[in-house]
Structure formats: C-alpha cells, structure tokens
Scaffold this motif. Structure first.
Motif, PDB file in Angstrom:
ATOM      1  N   GLU A   1      29.661  55.307  58.108  1.00 31.49           N
ATOM      2  CA  GLU A   1      29.159  54.167  58.876  1.00 31.49           C
ATOM      3  C   GLU A   1      28.470  53.166  57.942  1.00 31.49           C
ATOM      4  O   GLU A   1      28.683  51.950  58.037  1.00 31.49           O
ATOM      5  CB  GLU A   1      28.171  54.653  59.937  1.00 31.49           C
ATOM      6  N   GLY A   2      27.654  53.687  57.009  1.00 34.11           N
ATOM      7  CA  GLY A   2      26.974  52.811  56.060  1.00 34.11           C
ATOM      8  C   GLY A   2      27.975  52.070  55.168  1.00 34.11           C
ATOM      9  O   GLY A   2      27.831  50.854  54.922  1.00 34.11           O
ATOM     10  N   TRP A   3      29.004  52.787  54.687  1.00 35.55           N
ATOM     11  CA  TRP A   3      30.027  52.133  53.866  1.00 35.55           C
ATOM     12  C   TRP A   3      30.766  51.054  54.662  1.00 35.55           C
ATOM     13  O   TRP A   3      31.033  49.955  54.146  1.00 35.55           O
ATOM     14  CB  TRP A   3      31.041  53.159  53.357  1.00 35.55           C
ATOM     15  N   ALA A   4      31.125  51.362  55.905  1.00 37.52           N
ATOM     16  CA  ALA A   4      31.868  50.400  56.714  1.00 37.52           C
ATOM     17  C   ALA A   4      31.045  49.130  56.935  1.00 37.52           C
ATOM     18  O   ALA A   4      31.567  48.001  56.862  1.00 37.52           O
ATOM     19  CB  ALA A   4      32.262  51.023  58.046  1.00 37.52           C
ATOM     20  N   LEU A   5      29.734  49.299  57.202  1.00 38.16           N
ATOM     21  CA  LEU A   5      28.876  48.123  57.364  1.00 38.16           C
ATOM     22  C   LEU A   5      28.821  47.309  56.061  1.00 38.16           C
ATOM     23  O   LEU A   5      28.867  46.075  56.072  1.00 38.16           O
ATOM     24  CB  LEU A   5      27.464  48.567  57.757  1.00 38.16           C
ATOM     25  N   GLY A   6      28.742  48.011  54.941  1.00 38.55           N
ATOM     26  CA  GLY A   6      28.678  47.320  53.649  1.00 38.55           C
ATOM     27  C   GLY A   6      29.965  46.579  53.318  1.00 38.55           C
ATOM     28  O   GLY A   6      29.929  45.422  52.871  1.00 38.55           O
ATOM     29  N   TYR A   7      31.131  47.235  53.528  1.00 40.26           N
ATOM     30  CA  TYR A   7      32.401  46.566  53.221  1.00 40.26           C
ATOM     31  C   TYR A   7      32.622  45.381  54.173  1.00 40.26           C
ATOM     32  O   TYR A   7      33.149  44.338  53.771  1.00 40.26           O
ATOM     33  CB  TYR A   7      33.562  47.548  53.332  1.00 40.26           C
ATOM     34  N   GLY A   8      32.226  45.543  55.421  1.00 36.54           N
ATOM     35  CA  GLY A   8      32.347  44.428  56.358  1.00 36.54           C
ATOM     36  C   GLY A   8      31.469  43.270  55.943  1.00 36.54           C
ATOM     37  O   GLY A   8      31.864  42.093  56.034  1.00 36.54           O
ATOM     38  N   ALA A   9      30.260  43.584  55.442  1.00 37.38           N
ATOM     39  CA  ALA A   9      29.349  42.533  54.983  1.00 37.38           C
ATOM     40  C   ALA A   9      29.951  41.783  53.796  1.00 37.38           C
ATOM     41  O   ALA A   9      29.872  40.543  53.709  1.00 37.38           O
ATOM     42  CB  ALA A   9      28.008  43.148  54.583  1.00 37.38           C
ATOM     43  N   GLY A  10      30.573  42.529  52.882  1.00 32.48           N
ATOM     44  CA  GLY A  10      31.209  41.877  51.737  1.00 32.48           C
ATOM     45  C   GLY A  10      32.298  40.909  52.171  1.00 32.48           C
ATOM     46  O   GLY A  10      32.423  39.799  51.623  1.00 32.48           O
ATOM     47  N   ALA A  11      33.081  41.315  53.178  1.00 31.49           N
ATOM     48  CA  ALA A  11      34.140  40.434  53.674  1.00 31.49           C
ATOM     49  C   ALA A  11      33.546  39.204  54.350  1.00 31.49           C
ATOM     50  O   ALA A  11      34.009  38.068  54.145  1.00 31.49           O
ATOM     51  CB  ALA A  11      35.025  41.201  54.648  1.00 31.49           C
TER      52      ALA A  11
END
Length: 768
Positions: A583-593
């Motif tokens: 969940e933390g990774w998904a939030l981070g990758y989404g933020a990068g996009a």
C-alpha cells in the motif's frame, strides 16, 4: 644408347635396370630420391614419359651414377617432356578464358585497390595468392571476375579461370583441375603425367617464368587448392570459396562486407535505371534494406524489376516486407536466393545443419553457443564446434570480441524455413519450451544475486550449477548479454500458461532492474508478471507486480499516465490483501506519476500518506520503502520552491541510512545514502549554498559509479555539473558534456536539461 636418340620407353627400362643393379627396391629409391613410389612406378612402366630435369638429377644421385650415366638418363627423359614455347607463343590459349565481366559491378573499390597492390608486388620469388571467402550471396565470383578483367593488363602471359565446383556433390579433384590447367598451357592429353604430384610439378615448372593471373572459383577446401598454386614466378592467384580456407598460409585475405545502403541502392540503380529509382527513392532504399544489403539479393530484386518494366518498386517492397514471402520474392528466372543458401546447407554435417536451423529460433540479433546448444540439443563443446564450422562456411558471422554469433537476415529466414520442413511444429515447440524453461531457470538464479532478501545459503536453482555465474559481476554480464533470450523465454512461459515461473522470474529481477532502469523492456516484464499473478489468483503478488509496473512506466519509459493507472490498481490490490508495505509503495508510485503530470498537491498528499503508512511498520522492507518515499517527498518540496523543508526531509533520510537497517547490507544502505546525498546536494544548490552542495554530489556520483548504475550516476553527474557551473569551476563543461552524452544514450529526458546547462555556460563565457 650412347650417341643415339633414346626412345621414351628407354627411360623407364633404363631406370628399372639401374635400380635393380643398385640393389634398391622402389620404396628404397623413392625414399633416397624424394620421389613418390607411385611416381617411380609410373616412370618405370612408361606412363610418365618425361620427368623433369631436377627429378632425373635426384634419381641419378640416389642411384650413385657417374657423370656419363647421369647424362644418359637425362637424355632418355628429354624427348618425353613437353616442348618449350617460343617467345611468340608464350601467351596462354583461351581454353580457360575469363568469364564475361559484370557491366553493372558496384562498389568494392578498397578491395580492388588491395588486389592491384598485390599484383604490382608479385615478383619472381613471390607468387601472390588472394583468398576471397564469405557467406553465400556476397558476390565473391562477380568480384573476382571483375578484378581479373581489371588486372589483366598486368599479366601479359595470360589469364586462366577454372571453376572448382566446390558446392557440387563431387567437386573437381586436384588431378582433374591440373589436367585442365596443363591443357590450357598446351600440354596434350597424351603428354599429361599420370599422377597428381607429377602434374602439379609440371604445372609449377610451366608457370614459374610466366606472369599469369589464375582465378580458382568456388573452391571446396585447402587440399583442392594447394596443388594448383604456382610455387614461384610473378603470378597472381585469386581463390573464391564459401569456406574460410584458413589452412592456406602466406596468402592475402580479401574480406568482402555487405554493401552499405547507398551502395546497394547504386547497384539497384545500375540494373533498373536511374529513372525508376528517382521516381521512388524511398522504395529503393527500403528494397535495399529488405535485401539485407546482400549483393546477390539486390541483384535478384533488380533483375526481377528489369524484367517487369512497368512494375513499381513499391510493389516489390510490399511483397518482400512479409517475412514469410521474402525468399519467394527474391527470385528472377534461374537466380534464386533460396537456391544459393541451399547449396551451402546441403554440404553440412547432420549436427551442423541441425545447429544452423535451430539457431534461427534464437531471439535477438545474436546468440551464444550456450543458446545454440539448448536449441539443437547438443553439448556446449559440440555447439562451439558447429558454430565455428558454420562461421568458416560463411553461414554465421562471429562477434569480433565475444563468443557470440549472428545470421544475415535472409539466411535466418532460410534456416527458419528448414525448421518447419525438417523438424515440424511439434519438434519446434518442444525445443522452444525446453529452451525457455532452462533460460528462465538461469535468469532467475542470476537475478537473485542482486536480491537483498534472498538466502545466499539456499540452492541457486540454476539448471546447470557447474556453469552458473559465480557472483554478481558474472550474473550481471550473463543477464545483459542474454537479455533477448530470457525475455523471449518469459513471453513463451506467459503465453503457454506457466504463470508461476513468470512471477518468480520477475520477482527475482526486481532488484536487478534498478541497475538498468533505462531498459524499456521492464514494462513488458512486469506487465506480464502482473497478469500472471492475476491468473494465479494472488492479490498480494498482483499488488507487488503492479507496483513494479508503475515504477517501470515512471522511470523506464517516462509515461506517468500509465504509471498512475498501474499504481492505482496496485493500491486496490494491496488494500484487498491487507498488505501495508505494498500500500505504501502504491501510494508512492502514484505520487511520482502525479508529480510528473503536474498535479503537485495531490502528489504531496499521497507522499505524506505513504510515509505515514510505512513509518508504522517495523520490517526492513518498510524502512527501505520509507527512505525512497522521503527522498521523493523532499524532491517534490524543493521543486515547488521549499528547499529548506526539502533539506530537512533529506537529512532525516540520511539519519536513517547512518543508523542502518537491520538485516540489510552496508553496501545496499550505501546506495540509499548516495541518493540522500544527491538530494541534499540539490537542496543546498537550490538554496545557492554552492560550495556546500559540491561534496555530497561528488560522493553520490562516486557511489553510483562504483555500483555500476549508469542511469543514476549520469543524473548525479548532471547535478554536479550544474553546481560546478555556478561556481565557475573549470571542470564544469567537461562534466556537463559527459552527462549530456550519456543521458542521450540512456534516452533520459534530462538530456535536455544538460543541453540547457551547457548553453548557459556558453552564454556566460561570451558575456551575452
């Protein structure tokens, strides 16, 4: 008989009488005189009627003859020798005249110049030999014939051309070839020596004082060519062969390359006429490319068009563009590219033929003997032997530095056809499945060298542990060299439903992918692994691989919209499976996009949420993820004009690195520390604290270079170059130029930033 004219029969009878008188057997006399037993027997039986003077002298010495007896033996031999030519008749008759020259011959200027130099250097003690070898269709014969016509004025005593039929079921024997050469020199059939050695000796003696040009076309091997080469005299011999003839010593080697694109178009122009090429210039270039710049293929295409004056070049381009029809399209009358390849293929041993056609199933531009061995079902050593044989036969091209081989495009198509004809679909599929399983096993084991969570004491799972890469350096070299093969294996495993192997291989690749984030292939790898995880019904693994896919979209192909779609899907799957780390990774990758899409506030919100999610977890994986998120958050803060806050965030990240992460190596944490240092340097630069910014950026660059991470190192080099530029440092231009060139190779969008920084340096230097 003294004082008379001895008959030719007298020589044989006299020789036998002298041998018997000396008490020597034929074998003993043969050994003493250096003459073969067969040649000696032919002399005594009268089949060889006029041995050369030095042969008679050797026999006389071995028999212990005095001067008069030696003279008698020589006198008996003289009438049986061919009569020497007068000065007026020394030019060779046209029995073996050169074939007609090709009027539209194109290119090869450098090779022709080398042969001209060779002809000029030929002297009485230096008969020159040039070997023109290479793959089918290179135009070896056309080149040799054209060269012979060009060089003819340098060889006033004649030019001879002899086809040795090297590709026939029964090539011309040296004995028969010598008969034809001697016949062209005026020796009647009745006067020909019986044995090959004596014919070769006679040929060498007749050629010794003549300035001859000899074209030996289509040779099969060294044993066929050797007896035909003049031993002395100012002659030039041009030998063409599909074999390398590596055993021939003291020869010049003429390596014909494929035509360059413009040369191939020029050849096409000379055949069909400039008007048709001018009318369709792009079609002419496309046609040259589809022919692989192979002279024979271009000639066939040209001759086909010439016979159809109203047909457009583009029509043939369309036909040849379909790979399954390309070889069919490359035929014009009796000229057929497939037939040229078939001549060589039929000469191969069973093992080499199998290796050749199965190697056509390999993925990518080239392949290793290891891959060839897997496809052909051979041992590694057997595969190397086959590959070398095929290289010598001109059917494969070897890499100049690595143990790798490649096909010409048209030869690959021909070899692939033979798979369908000789193996069939069932065998082909079994071969591909076997090779794919092995490749993925090796790729997974090699990639695990880079996985920080992998138990180093566990069995590697490599299909050939004895031949497996021994450490990270070897593993990386194998994964990079065999990238096309293991990626093709992953595709096949996915398409044939071996989803567990796909997921396991992609999972093993996760850490290795960071070293090569400039590879666009990671999008395909992780798209397939996410799909396979879904097929396996594992929502947690689906979240993991969707996150990897989001990373690939963000950093490998710079497609933030696709990255956001993947990250959002990963977030749903992570929450469904209650996996806080994903969940933390998904939030981070989404933020990068979102950040790359300019949706800065949404990105900042997600990064804070991701940091909180990960900070609440105790696992080493969560700490590493938190480091990544903090670095990303700090970068965002700097980009929105809040560098002081960014510096605080990155200092926090550095403190975590200095404290270490339990269960993680110092080497790994050093890389995270390098990222923090890079960002700290950039924060200080944004605060215009230039002197403070330089040291952390230099340390970051050194760490990335030591870890062989070019995509990371070059961005750090760009950041350092910009700081050096602000400082007026003399290294600034060199640093920025190196970064710009490397980022361009890596297809990084930051290459434009490097160009802008270089332009700013120029502007500052000129004061404008």
């Amino acid at each position: 008989m003294r004082g008379g004219t001895p008959s030719t029969e007298d020589f044989g009878q006299r020789l036998r009488s002298l041998r018997v008188r000396a008490g020597l057997s034929q074998e003993a006399l043969s050994h003493a005189a250096g003459v073969s037993v067969r040649a000696l027997a032919d002399m005594e039986r009268g089949r060889t009627r006029g041995p050369q003077r030095r042969t008679v002298e050797a026999l006389a010495q071995a028999l212990g003859l005095d001067g008069d007896e030696a003279s008698d033996l020589e006198a008996a031999a003289a009438p049986g020798r061919p009569r020497p030519r007068t000065a007026e008749s020394r030019a060779v008759p046209v029995a073996l005249a050169l074939p007609r020259d090709v009027q539209d011959f194109t290119a090869r200027d450098a090779a022709l110049a080398q042969l001209l130099d060779l002809a000029r250097d030929a002297g009485a003690n230096r008969p020159a030999v040039s070997v023109v070898a290479g793959q089918p269709g290179l135009g070896k014969t056309a080149f040799a014939v054209h060269a012979a016509h060009r060089l003819a004025p340098h060889f006033p005593d004649g030019q001879l051309a002899l086809d040795l039929h090297g590709m026939d079921a029964e090539p011309t024997t040296p004995r028969d070839a010598l008969a034809r050469l001697l016949g062209a020199m005026g020796i009647a059939d009745a006067e020909l020596p019986a044995g090959t050695d004596d014919r070769a000796s006679l040929w060498r003696s007749l050629a010794a004082d003549r300035r001859l040009l000899l074209l030996l076309d289509n040779a099969t091997d060294e044993a066929q060519v050797g007896p035909l080469l003049p031993g002395t005299g100012p002659s030039l011999t041009i030998v063409t062969s599909r074999q390398a003839l590596a055993g021939l010593t003291s020869v010049h080697r003429c390596d014909l390359a494929l035509l360059r694109r413009e040369e191939a178009v020029e050849l096409l122009t000379r055949i069909v006429g400039p008007e048709r090429v001018r009318a369709e210039p792009q079609a002419a270039r496309d046609l040259a490319d589809l022919c692989g710049h192979l002279p024979l293929a271009v000639r066939i295409a040209g001759q086909r068009l010439l016979s159809r004056p109203h047909e457009r070049l583009g029509k043939l381009v369309t036909r040849l563009a379909a790979e399954g029809r390309r070889l069919d399209g490359l035929q014009a009358g009796s000229l057929r590219i497939r037939a040229a390849f078939a001549l060589s293929y039929r000469q191969l041993s069973t093992e080499s033929a199998t290796f050749l056609r199965r190697a056509a199933l390999a993925a990518g531009a080239d392949f290793s003997p290891e891959t060839g061995a897997l496809l052909a079902g051979l041992s590694y050593d057997e595969a190397v032997a086959c590959a070398e044989e095929l290289t010598d036969a001109g059917l494969l091209q070897s890499d100049p530095t690595a143990e790798r081989y490649r096909f010409h495009d048209l030869l690959r198509l021909y070899a692939a056809e033979q798979v369908e004809v000789e193996d069939g679909p069932a065998v082909r599929d079994a071969v591909l499945d076997r090779t794919a399983r092995w490749m993925l096993g090796r790729a997974t084991a090699a990639a695990l060298h880079f996985d920080v969570d992998h138990d180093r004491t566990a069995p590697s799972g490599d299909p050939d542990p004895d031949g497996a890469p021994a450490g990270r350096q070897d593993a990386r070299a194998w994964l990079e060299a065999e990238r096309a093969q293991w990626l093709a294996a992953l595709r096949r495993a996915h398409d044939t439903g071996r989803h567990r192997q796909v997921v396991d291989t992609a999972e093993a690749m996760h850490w290795f992918s960071d070293l090569n984030q400039h590879w666009e292939q990671w999008v395909e790898v992780f798209r397939r692994s996410a799909d396979s995880a879904r097929a396996l019904g594992s929502r947690r693994e689906e979240a993991v691989h969707l996150n990897y896919l989001a990373w690939a979209h963000n950093l490998c192909v710079h497609d933030p919209r696709a990255a956001l779609v993947s990250a959002d899907a990963a977030l749903v799957a992570a929450r469904d499976s209650e996996d806080g780390l994903q969940e933390g990774w998904a939030l981070g990758y989404g933020a990068g996009a979102l950040q790359r899409l300019g949706r800065t506030q949404e990105a900042r919100t997600r990064l804070h949420e991701a940091a909180g999610c990960l900070a609440s977890q105790d696992s080493p994986q969560a700490r590493l993820a938190e480091l990544t998120i903090l670095n990303t958050l700090g970068t965002l803060l700097r980009q929105i004009g809040r560098p002081a806050e960014a510096l605080d965030i990155h200092r926090r990240s550095e403190r975590i690195c200095r404290a270490g992460v339990p269960g993680r190596t110092d080497e790994l944490i050093a890389l995270y520390h390098a990222v923090a240092r890079q960002q700290i340097g950039n924060d200080l630069a944004a605060l215009e604290r230039w002197h403070e910014a330089e040291p952390p950026l230099r340390k970051a660059l050194a760490s990335f270079e030591a870890a062989q991470m070019p995509a990371w190192a070059e961005q750090a080099r760009l950041d350092l170059g910009q700081v050096l530029g602000a400082l007026g440092h003399p290294e600034a231009r060199r640093t920025l130029t190196a970064a710009h060139d490397a980022l361009a190779v890596l297809r990084s969008p930051r290459q434009d930033e490097a160009a802008t920084a270089l332009a700013a340096l120029d502007q500052a230097a000129t004061g404008s």
